[in-house]
Design a protein around this motif. Sequence first.
Motif, PDB file in Angstrom:
ATOM      1  N   ILE A   1       4.874  22.091   4.137  1.00 28.31           N
ATOM      2  CA  ILE A   1       5.611  21.657   2.803  1.00 28.31           C
ATOM      3  C   ILE A   1       7.106  21.741   3.007  1.00 28.31           C
ATOM      4  O   ILE A   1       7.911  20.841   2.651  1.00 28.31           O
ATOM      5  N   LEU A   2       7.629  22.753   3.896  1.00 26.50           N
ATOM      6  CA  LEU A   2       9.137  23.034   4.066  1.00 26.50           C
ATOM      7  C   LEU A   2       9.852  22.181   5.012  1.00 26.50           C
ATOM      8  O   LEU A   2      10.914  22.363   5.382  1.00 26.50           O
ATOM      9  N   ALA A   3       8.756  21.233   5.570  1.00 22.96           N
ATOM     10  CA  ALA A   3       9.393  20.640   7.047  1.00 22.96           C
ATOM     11  C   ALA A   3      10.763  19.758   6.751  1.00 22.96           C
ATOM     12  O   ALA A   3      11.295  19.905   7.914  1.00 22.96           O
ATOM     13  N   ASP A   4      10.989  19.495   5.637  1.00 19.65           N
ATOM     14  CA  ASP A   4      12.200  18.675   5.408  1.00 19.65           C
ATOM     15  C   ASP A   4      13.342  19.493   5.181  1.00 19.65           C
ATOM     16  O   ASP A   4      14.713  18.866   4.912  1.00 19.65           O
ATOM     17  N   TYR A   5      13.043  20.855   4.982  1.00 21.62           N
ATOM     18  CA  TYR A   5      14.305  21.585   4.413  1.00 21.62           C
ATOM     19  C   TYR A   5      14.925  22.643   5.651  1.00 21.62           C
ATOM     20  O   TYR A   5      14.192  22.951   6.631  1.00 21.62           O
ATOM     21  N   ASN A   6      16.262  22.859   5.454  1.00 23.20           N
ATOM     22  CA  ASN A   6      16.742  23.590   6.413  1.00 23.20           C
ATOM     23  C   ASN A   6      16.275  25.267   6.221  1.00 23.20           C
ATOM     24  O   ASN A   6      16.963  25.794   5.112  1.00 23.20           O
ATOM     25  N   ILE A   7      15.454  25.884   6.815  1.00 25.45           N
ATOM     26  CA  ILE A   7      15.097  27.166   6.533  1.00 25.45           C
ATOM     27  C   ILE A   7      15.899  28.074   7.346  1.00 25.45           C
ATOM     28  O   ILE A   7      16.140  28.090   8.443  1.00 25.45           O
ATOM     29  N   GLU A   8      16.800  28.916   6.185  1.00 25.54           N
ATOM     30  CA  GLU A   8      17.810  29.765   7.028  1.00 25.54           C
ATOM     31  C   GLU A   8      17.218  31.084   7.385  1.00 25.54           C
ATOM     32  O   GLU A   8      17.565  31.557   8.655  1.00 25.54           O
ATOM     33  N   ARG A   9      16.340  31.789   6.919  1.00 25.63           N
ATOM     34  CA  ARG A   9      15.568  32.908   7.289  1.00 25.63           C
ATOM     35  C   ARG A   9      14.297  32.893   6.765  1.00 25.63           C
ATOM     36  O   ARG A   9      14.036  32.372   5.735  1.00 25.63           O
ATOM     37  N   GLN A  10      13.304  33.789   7.339  1.00 24.53           N
ATOM     38  CA  GLN A  10      12.033  33.801   6.818  1.00 24.53           C
ATOM     39  C   GLN A  10      11.371  35.163   7.212  1.00 24.53           C
ATOM     40  O   GLN A  10      11.516  35.275   8.282  1.00 24.53           O
ATOM     41  N   LYS A  11      10.777  35.778   6.196  1.00 21.40           N
ATOM     42  CA  LYS A  11      10.100  36.967   6.674  1.00 21.40           C
ATOM     43  C   LYS A  11       8.705  36.986   5.804  1.00 21.40           C
ATOM     44  O   LYS A  11       8.550  36.592   4.848  1.00 21.40           O
ATOM     45  N   SER A  12       7.630  37.737   6.855  1.00 21.44           N
ATOM     46  CA  SER A  12       6.250  37.663   6.185  1.00 21.44           C
ATOM     47  C   SER A  12       5.705  38.792   6.568  1.00 21.44           C
ATOM     48  O   SER A  12       5.639  39.499   7.842  1.00 21.44           O
ATOM     49  N   GLU A  13       4.900  39.392   5.806  1.00 15.16           N
ATOM     50  CA  GLU A  13       3.979  40.745   6.173  1.00 15.16           C
ATOM     51  C   GLU A  13       2.896  40.669   5.342  1.00 15.16           C
ATOM     52  O   GLU A  13       2.762  40.010   4.156  1.00 15.16           O
ATOM     53  N   SER A  14       1.841  41.182   5.821  1.00 18.09           N
ATOM     54  CA  SER A  14       0.681  41.403   5.201  1.00 18.09           C
ATOM     55  C   SER A  14      -0.021  42.874   4.795  1.00 18.09           C
ATOM     56  O   SER A  14       0.603  43.794   5.830  1.00 18.09           O
ATOM     57  N   ARG A  15      -0.639  43.019   4.045  1.00 18.58           N
ATOM     58  CA  ARG A  15      -1.284  44.159   3.845  1.00 18.58           C
ATOM     59  C   ARG A  15      -2.552  44.083   3.051  1.00 18.58           C
ATOM     60  O   ARG A  15      -2.705  43.670   2.004  1.00 18.58           O
ATOM     61  N   GLY A  16      -3.684  44.510   3.906  1.00 15.06           N
ATOM     62  CA  GLY A  16      -4.960  44.351   3.540  1.00 15.06           C
ATOM     63  C   GLY A  16      -5.329  42.757   3.223  1.00 15.06           C
ATOM     64  O   GLY A  16      -4.974  41.965   3.919  1.00 15.06           O
ATOM     65  N   LYS A  17      -5.731  42.433   1.646  1.00 13.76           N
ATOM     66  CA  LYS A  17      -5.868  41.223   1.434  1.00 13.76           C
ATOM     67  C   LYS A  17      -4.991  40.249   0.886  1.00 13.76           C
ATOM     68  O   LYS A  17      -4.993  39.115   0.856  1.00 13.76           O
ATOM     69  N   VAL A  18      -3.812  40.937   1.041  1.00 13.87           N
ATOM     70  CA  VAL A  18      -2.505  40.075   0.488  1.00 13.87           C
ATOM     71  C   VAL A  18      -1.502  40.069   1.460  1.00 13.87           C
ATOM     72  O   VAL A  18      -1.226  41.025   2.195  1.00 13.87           O
ATOM     73  N   ALA A  19      -0.703  38.940   1.401  1.00 14.10           N
ATOM     74  CA  ALA A  19       0.414  38.619   2.351  1.00 14.10           C
ATOM     75  C   ALA A  19       1.535  38.507   1.302  1.00 14.10           C
ATOM     76  O   ALA A  19       1.325  37.593   0.318  1.00 14.10           O
ATOM     77  N   TYR A  20       2.770  38.658   1.998  1.00 10.60           N
ATOM     78  CA  TYR A  20       4.218  38.147   1.226  1.00 10.60           C
ATOM     79  C   TYR A  20       4.832  37.508   2.157  1.00 10.60           C
ATOM     80  O   TYR A  20       5.148  37.950   3.033  1.00 10.60           O
ATOM     81  N   LEU A  21       5.377  36.114   1.799  1.00 11.49           N
ATOM     82  CA  LEU A  21       6.441  35.424   2.544  1.00 11.49           C
ATOM     83  C   LEU A  21       7.691  35.408   1.803  1.00 11.49           C
ATOM     84  O   LEU A  21       7.568  34.976   0.586  1.00 11.49           O
ATOM     85  N   MET A  22       8.673  35.605   2.396  1.00 10.03           N
ATOM     86  CA  MET A  22       9.797  35.601   1.855  1.00 10.03           C
ATOM     87  C   MET A  22      10.759  34.504   2.682  1.00 10.03           C
ATOM     88  O   MET A  22      10.882  34.893   3.713  1.00 10.03           O
ATOM     89  N   LEU A  23      11.358  33.582   1.916  1.00  8.09           N
ATOM     90  CA  LEU A  23      12.158  32.560   2.905  1.00  8.09           C
ATOM     91  C   LEU A  23      13.482  32.090   1.902  1.00  8.09           C
ATOM     92  O   LEU A  23      13.407  32.048   0.814  1.00  8.09           O
ATOM     93  N   GLU A  24      14.350  31.605   2.734  1.00 16.41           N
ATOM     94  CA  GLU A  24      15.439  30.935   1.883  1.00 16.41           C
ATOM     95  C   GLU A  24      15.709  29.605   2.626  1.00 16.41           C
ATOM     96  O   GLU A  24      15.927  29.341   3.958  1.00 16.41           O
ATOM     97  N   VAL A  25      16.022  28.568   1.656  1.00 16.36           N
ATOM     98  CA  VAL A  25      16.253  27.313   2.399  1.00 16.36           C
ATOM     99  C   VAL A  25      17.757  26.675   1.769  1.00 16.36           C
ATOM    100  O   VAL A  25      18.006  27.200   0.568  1.00 16.36           O
ATOM    101  N   SER A  26      18.491  25.982   2.417  1.00 19.35           N
ATOM    102  CA  SER A  26      19.517  25.508   1.835  1.00 19.35           C
ATOM    103  C   SER A  26      19.584  24.248   1.926  1.00 19.35           C
ATOM    104  O   SER A  26      18.811  23.466   2.156  1.00 19.35           O
ATOM    105  N   GLY A  27      20.474  23.584   1.000  1.00 13.44           N
ATOM    106  CA  GLY A  27      20.676  22.404   0.649  1.00 13.44           C
ATOM    107  C   GLY A  27      19.530  21.657  -0.361  1.00 13.44           C
ATOM    108  O   GLY A  27      19.438  20.591  -0.271  1.00 13.44           O
ATOM    109  N   ALA A  28      18.787  22.608  -1.074  1.00 12.53           N
ATOM    110  CA  ALA A  28      17.848  22.107  -1.900  1.00 12.53           C
ATOM    111  C   ALA A  28      18.393  22.112  -3.372  1.00 12.53           C
ATOM    112  O   ALA A  28      18.780  22.978  -3.695  1.00 12.53           O
ATOM    113  N   GLY A  29      18.373  20.806  -3.920  1.00 15.04           N
ATOM    114  CA  GLY A  29      18.894  20.673  -5.308  1.00 15.04           C
ATOM    115  C   GLY A  29      17.766  21.077  -6.364  1.00 15.04           C
ATOM    116  O   GLY A  29      16.577  21.206  -6.067  1.00 15.04           O
TER     117      GLY A  29
END
Length: 466
Positions: free
Chosen positions: A414-442
Amino acid sequence: MNGDPTDAQDIIPRVDKLARSVSNSWNSLSTSPSLAFHPPQLRRPSTVTKPLKPFETKNIKVLLLENVNKTGQDLLREQGYIVEALKTSLPEDQLIEKIRDVHVVGIRSKTRLTAKVLREARNLIVIGAFCIGTNQVDLEFAAENGITVFNSPFSNSRSVAELTIAEIIMLSRQAGDRSNELHNGTWNKVSAGCWEVRGKTLGIIGYGHIGSQLSVLAETMGMGVVYYDVLTMMAMGTARQLPSLEKVLAEADFITLHVPELPETKNMIGEKQFSQMKDGSYLINNSRGTVVDIPSLINASRSGKLAGAALDVYPNEPGGNGDYFNNDLNTWTTDLRSLKNIILTPHIGGSTEEAQSAIGAEVGHALVSYVNEGSTTGAVNMPEVSVRTTEPNLARVLFIHQNVPGVLRKVNTILADYNIERQKSESRGKVAYLMLEVSGAGEQEIATLYKELESVQACIRTRVLY
Ligand SMILES: NC(=O)c1ccc[n+]([C@@H]2O[C@H](COP(=O)([O-])OP(=O)(O)OC[C@H]3O[C@@H](n4cnc5c(N)ncnc54)[C@H](O)[C@@H]3O)[C@@H](O)[C@H]2O)c1
Ligand SMILES: O=C(O)CC[C@@H](O)C(=O)O
């Protein structure tokens, strides 16, 4: 949450907006703040009919129950959030009504946030437990529905340890009974059955934050300390860890409980354990009411097996102040009140000005940091993820999802056309959490991105901060 009625039919196509303050130290994004999320039960592809817009901080609704300390309240109000603070907890039906509409709820030990209640909390993104214990919250259900929970793991530990020390001496000197007698006009100067604590042995069950702090204080009064914990814990001073509960019960003059409420700790001290204690020993429970079987304690006290007890917590506690112990709150309340040398306090172990203010600040900051930035550092039920940045013009994507294979691949497609500046992901049991920042998106790109992320099968909740 944008002022519209929160009718389920209306919500489905709506992109909700949450506030993000620009004027606080927790805010690392300097762009116009905005955040979007979708309630958990509406986790399915939907049409975004309204564009994402920067939003107003005043759209964040916070419900604080159980007299949360002013420090915490002020911190949330300073953000511009709409804060409603009540002095008591609420019965389930009223809680369900109130919680439907809010994004943040703050509680202490009395408010039960069960799956039934949380299911109705369609806008809720975060819970702040302004205390140590989190047994009153269905943590798993919350996590699986994208609701993050924070607590304050040790801000009131010292207060509990100090109360326990006071109780050890008060019990040993029967000072509670003497005080009650004098209140009723009777002078009763006795020394029989009254002891110094110096040279006596304290048995600590649960050697965590409170237990280990207590260990240090007890040794300074000349007590010996033995303890039992399911984990191997580093001994403070000359304290000794014993291999079983039974061994501590057999060796100690005073037993004090500092374990969490868990299925394994329910009625941990019952008929059998009282029989394993020394004759004339003392029991203190400042942990959770379910840990001691009260009828067994009543028997042990009446038989003289126990020389005294102090209870701060009960299997069933009222939601606010009042004359509940006059009205048989529990079947055994009257019996308990009639016992000799028993100190009964209304769950005040952590109730000091210092502790409550520190808890208010700690949990308040955690809530602000989560609402404004998505940071889960210190969360008790979510993978811990945080990203710090000072760069402007970035959109931050917060994506809580089921911990199943292939999700990151879909997100990155989904993010292929964006410039991802940073991305972090962690999981815990059945749940995972992804945090990322993209630049240049209006704004329009962000709206599209949000819509696509939200339609990923495994998505539990997504928010976009920009
Ligand atoms: N009365 C109050 O106002 C008050 C205030 C704060 C905390 N509390 C209660 O006290 C509890 C303990 O607080 P803490 O900060 O020391 O917690 P903690 O998590 O730091 O320590 C708890 C310890 O208990 C141990 N434990 C867990 N299960 C056990 C078992 N079955 N047998 C023996 N040990 C076991 C753990 O390994 C841990 O070391 C809290 O969970 C809370 O419920 C009450
Ligand atoms: O303040 C409270 O209601 C709870 C105090 C204590 O039991 C805790 O878990 O921190």
